[in-house]
Design an enzyme around this catalytic site. Structure first.
Site, mmCIF file in Angstrom:
data_model
loop_
_atom_site.group_PDB
_atom_site.id
_atom_site.type_symbol
_atom_site.label_atom_id
_atom_site.label_comp_id
_atom_site.label_asym_id
_atom_site.label_seq_id
_atom_site.Cartn_x
_atom_site.Cartn_y
_atom_site.Cartn_z
ATOM 1 N N ARG A 241 -4.902 16.465 1.566
ATOM 2 C CA ARG A 241 -6.236 14.998 2.176
ATOM 3 C C ARG A 241 -7.218 15.372 1.579
ATOM 4 O O ARG A 241 -7.826 16.032 1.656
ATOM 5 C CB ARG A 241 -5.781 15.741 4.094
ATOM 6 C CG ARG A 241 -4.868 15.206 4.671
ATOM 7 C CD ARG A 241 -5.042 13.755 5.235
ATOM 8 N NE ARG A 241 -3.875 13.900 5.651
ATOM 9 C CZ ARG A 241 -1.998 13.476 5.631
ATOM 10 N NH1 ARG A 241 -2.148 12.674 4.719
ATOM 11 N NH2 ARG A 241 -1.428 13.523 6.360
ATOM 12 N N GLU A 270 -10.815 7.552 3.781
ATOM 13 C CA GLU A 270 -9.657 7.108 3.117
ATOM 14 C C GLU A 270 -10.135 4.823 3.935
ATOM 15 O O GLU A 270 -10.251 5.442 5.130
ATOM 16 C CB GLU A 270 -8.172 7.207 3.368
ATOM 17 C CG GLU A 270 -8.100 7.708 2.185
ATOM 18 C CD GLU A 270 -6.579 8.289 2.001
ATOM 19 O OE1 GLU A 270 -5.980 7.783 2.781
ATOM 20 O OE2 GLU A 270 -6.055 9.629 1.693
ATOM 21 N N HIS A 288 -3.427 7.518 -2.108
ATOM 22 C CA HIS A 288 -2.256 8.092 -1.193
ATOM 23 C C HIS A 288 -1.162 7.368 -1.585
ATOM 24 O O HIS A 288 -0.508 6.828 -0.462
ATOM 25 C CB HIS A 288 -2.821 7.704 -0.194
ATOM 26 C CG HIS A 288 -2.650 8.653 1.196
ATOM 27 N ND1 HIS A 288 -3.208 9.316 2.113
ATOM 28 C CD2 HIS A 288 -1.136 9.212 1.106
ATOM 29 C CE1 HIS A 288 -2.233 10.352 2.223
ATOM 30 N NE2 HIS A 288 -1.537 9.873 1.872
#
Ligand code: DGY
Length: 331
Positions: A241, A270, A288
């Site tokens: 993460r 993000e 991602h």
């Protein structure tokens, strides 16, 4: 009993929708191919018995209030569930589920891809070719670092960490790891893995690969101090993460040559990326993609759908995060 209302907050692969359509559920699927705004999300989940959520949906007290007391489950289509306030859900008896296992290999592939891209300068080479910059082979052209005989330091030896360690072993690497509890002796033996503290791992590893969930304890775990402990020729890989890494500190460390490079699949805010990282050649940035294969995304969505259906039918969830509110579930 009325049909359970199941809300799907964004389009998911058809096989998973088919599972839901095949049930007696009163199904609502967002028609937008984007995350719902908070107001839209709260409106959508109002009156839901089950919600199939995505990792960008914030499931907090406001969400749970908006859904109402009949809500039984929230099934996140992700292994990570830092978007969900699990204690708040648990307090209301709402079962939270995630999708462990099904994305392990795909995510480990991306981590290893980032290792190769960063150490062998593949992104940089590709940018050079596309820019039309003249080049020719010579002995010292775009030299990177080899992996054979080097040490990979796995931070968090769960399923994905182990899968990365296995791949690294096949590249001739030695495995070091840090985790709160020691791995099973069979796992340590299989990987010939040595457990050490985070500080020891940072000081010894040639590649530091992050595989731990985001929590208050792990937020900015890798900041200026941790980066300062790494070797100047080491690389940082993050497929966990974004907020586990302090991006500003990383950009600084990369710019000043405190570490050799980095490969990032996840970002602090993000879809934004720290502007300092965008300027640098020695960092590989991918959006991602850890679980982004057709097979994996389908398996994730199917597992989430099965979890939602199981709880709606009064059965134990398959992969609960808070098994204490899912009677009969295995922790
Ligand atoms: C997850 O499942 O948590 C992944 O980050 C999705 O790609």
């Amino acid at each position: 009993m009325p049909a359970p209302r199941i809300v799907v907050t964004r389009r998911i692969p058809e096989p998973a929708l088919d599972l839901l359509r095949g049930s007696d559920a009163d199904l609502w699927i967002s028609e937008h191919d984007r995350p719902l705004e908070t107001g839209e999300l709260h409106q959508a989940v109002s009156g839901a018995d089950a919600v199939v959520s995505l990792l960008h949906d914030r499931v907090d007290d406001a969400f749970l209030d908006a859904a109402g007391p009949q809500l039984r489950s929230v099934s996140n289509v992700a292994v990570g569930y830092d978007n969900i306030d699990v204690p708040a859900a648990t307090a209301r008896g709402v079962v939270v589920t995630n999708t462990p296992g099904v994305l392990t290999e795909a995510t480990a592939d991306i981590a290893m891809g980032l290792v190769l891209m960063a150490t062998r300068r593949l992104g940089e080479g590709e940018r050079l070719m596309r820019s039309g910059t003249p080049w020719s082979w010579h002995m010292f052209f775009m030299l990177g670092s080899g992996l054979q005989g080097k040490t990979i330091g796995i931070v968090g030896l769960g399923g994905i960490g182990r899968a990365v360690a296995r791949r690294a072993r096949s590249f001739g690497m030695r495995v070091a790891y840090t985790s709160r509890t020691p791995a099973d002796p069979e796992v340590e033996a299989e990987l010939e893995a040595e457990r050490m503290t985070l500080d020891e791992l940072l000081a010894q590893a040639d590649i530091v690969s992050l595989h731990l969930p985001l929590s208050e304890e792990t937020r900015h775990l890798i900041g200026a101090e941790a980066l300062g402990r790494m070797k100047s020729d080491a690389y940082l890989i993050n497929t966990a993460r974004g907020p586990v890494v302090d991006e500003a500190a990383l950009a600084d460390a990369l710019k000043r040559g405190e570490i050799a490079g980095a490969g990032l699949d996840v970002f602090e805010n993000e879809p934004d990326v720290h502007p300092g990282l965008l300027e640098l050649e020695n960092v590989v940035l991918v959006p991602h993609l850890g679980s982004a294969t057709k097979e994996t995304r389908t398996a994730m969505a199917e597992l989430a759908a099965r979890n939602a259906l199981a709880v709606a039918a009064g059965e134990p969830a398959l992969t609960p995060v808070n098994p204490e509110v899912s009677p009969g579930s295995r922790p």
